[in-house]
Design an enzyme around this catalytic site. Structure first.
Site, PDB file in Angstrom:
ATOM      1  N   GLU A  41      -7.871 -15.270  -7.446  1.00  0.00           N
ATOM      2  CA  GLU A  41      -8.417 -14.055  -8.083  1.00  0.00           C
ATOM      3  C   GLU A  41      -8.311 -13.248  -9.692  1.00  0.00           C
ATOM      4  O   GLU A  41      -7.573 -13.125  -9.701  1.00  0.00           O
ATOM      5  CB  GLU A  41      -8.011 -12.630  -7.104  1.00  0.00           C
ATOM      6  CG  GLU A  41      -8.275 -13.256  -4.930  1.00  0.00           C
ATOM      7  CD  GLU A  41      -8.925 -12.286  -4.501  1.00  0.00           C
ATOM      8  OE1 GLU A  41      -9.355 -11.627  -5.058  1.00  0.00           O
ATOM      9  OE2 GLU A  41      -8.932 -12.440  -3.425  1.00  0.00           O
ATOM     10  N   ARG A  73      -7.609 -10.921   3.608  1.00  0.00           N
ATOM     11  CA  ARG A  73      -6.403 -11.486   2.831  1.00  0.00           C
ATOM     12  C   ARG A  73      -6.319 -13.280   2.215  1.00  0.00           C
ATOM     13  O   ARG A  73      -6.677 -13.574   3.825  1.00  0.00           O
ATOM     14  CB  ARG A  73      -4.881 -11.330   3.710  1.00  0.00           C
ATOM     15  CG  ARG A  73      -4.471  -9.670   3.909  1.00  0.00           C
ATOM     16  CD  ARG A  73      -3.810  -9.371   1.813  1.00  0.00           C
ATOM     17  NE  ARG A  73      -4.038  -8.216   1.918  1.00  0.00           N
ATOM     18  CZ  ARG A  73      -4.927  -7.216   1.667  1.00  0.00           C
ATOM     19  NH1 ARG A  73      -6.123  -7.535   0.997  1.00  0.00           N
ATOM     20  NH2 ARG A  73      -4.493  -6.171   1.392  1.00  0.00           N
ATOM     21  N   HIS A 103     -14.850  -9.391  -3.574  1.00  0.00           N
ATOM     22  CA  HIS A 103     -14.235  -8.619  -2.423  1.00  0.00           C
ATOM     23  C   HIS A 103     -14.815  -7.162  -2.478  1.00  0.00           C
ATOM     24  O   HIS A 103     -14.355  -6.218  -1.326  1.00  0.00           O
ATOM     25  CB  HIS A 103     -13.018  -8.402  -2.570  1.00  0.00           C
ATOM     26  CG  HIS A 103     -11.498  -8.221  -1.419  1.00  0.00           C
ATOM     27  ND1 HIS A 103     -11.903  -8.212  -0.299  1.00  0.00           N
ATOM     28  CD2 HIS A 103     -10.717  -7.318  -1.350  1.00  0.00           C
ATOM     29  CE1 HIS A 103     -10.911  -8.253   0.303  1.00  0.00           C
ATOM     30  NE2 HIS A 103     -10.512  -6.104  -0.033  1.00  0.00           N
TER      31      HIS A 103
END
Length: 107
Positions: free
Chosen positions: A41, A12, A61
């Site tokens: 993001e 995170r 990710h």
């Protein structure tokens, strides 16, 4: 962090205060970072400091996912949906639930 440390964040981005990692890397504490989560993001700015630093490895990710893996996942999902719609569900963890639904007349 120590100048010899490597920071890895693949969970995170909010674990680190926005901008703090860039500042810390510029100060040499830690000396390196490997990340796949970002304050913003998706990270689209090719001039973002993290993308321009020699001491940082940045990946999306989902960097571990390959095209073949996506094709397998989507194919499996499609097979499960069509099997369920045809009344023959596959990969069911608890088959007894269908017996309960049938006894209630809800299947």
């Amino acid at each position: 962090m120590k100048p010899t440390d490597l920071l890895v964040n693949t969970i995170r981005a909010p674990l680190i205060e926005p901008g703090a990692l860039v500042d810390a890397l510029r100060a040499g504490r830690p000396s390196m970072a490997a990340i796949d989560v970002y304050d913003e993001e998706p990270l689209r700015d090719p001039n973002h400091p993290l993308l321009t630093m020699d001491n940082v490895v940045c990946t999306p990710h989902i960097g571990y996912v390959t095209r073949d893996e996506y094709e397998i996942q989507f194919s499996d999902s499609f097979d499960q949906i069509t099997a369920y719609a045809a009344g023959n569900p596959i990969y069911v963890v608890n088959l007894k639930v269908f017996d309960v639904l049938k006894s209630r007349g809800t299947s």
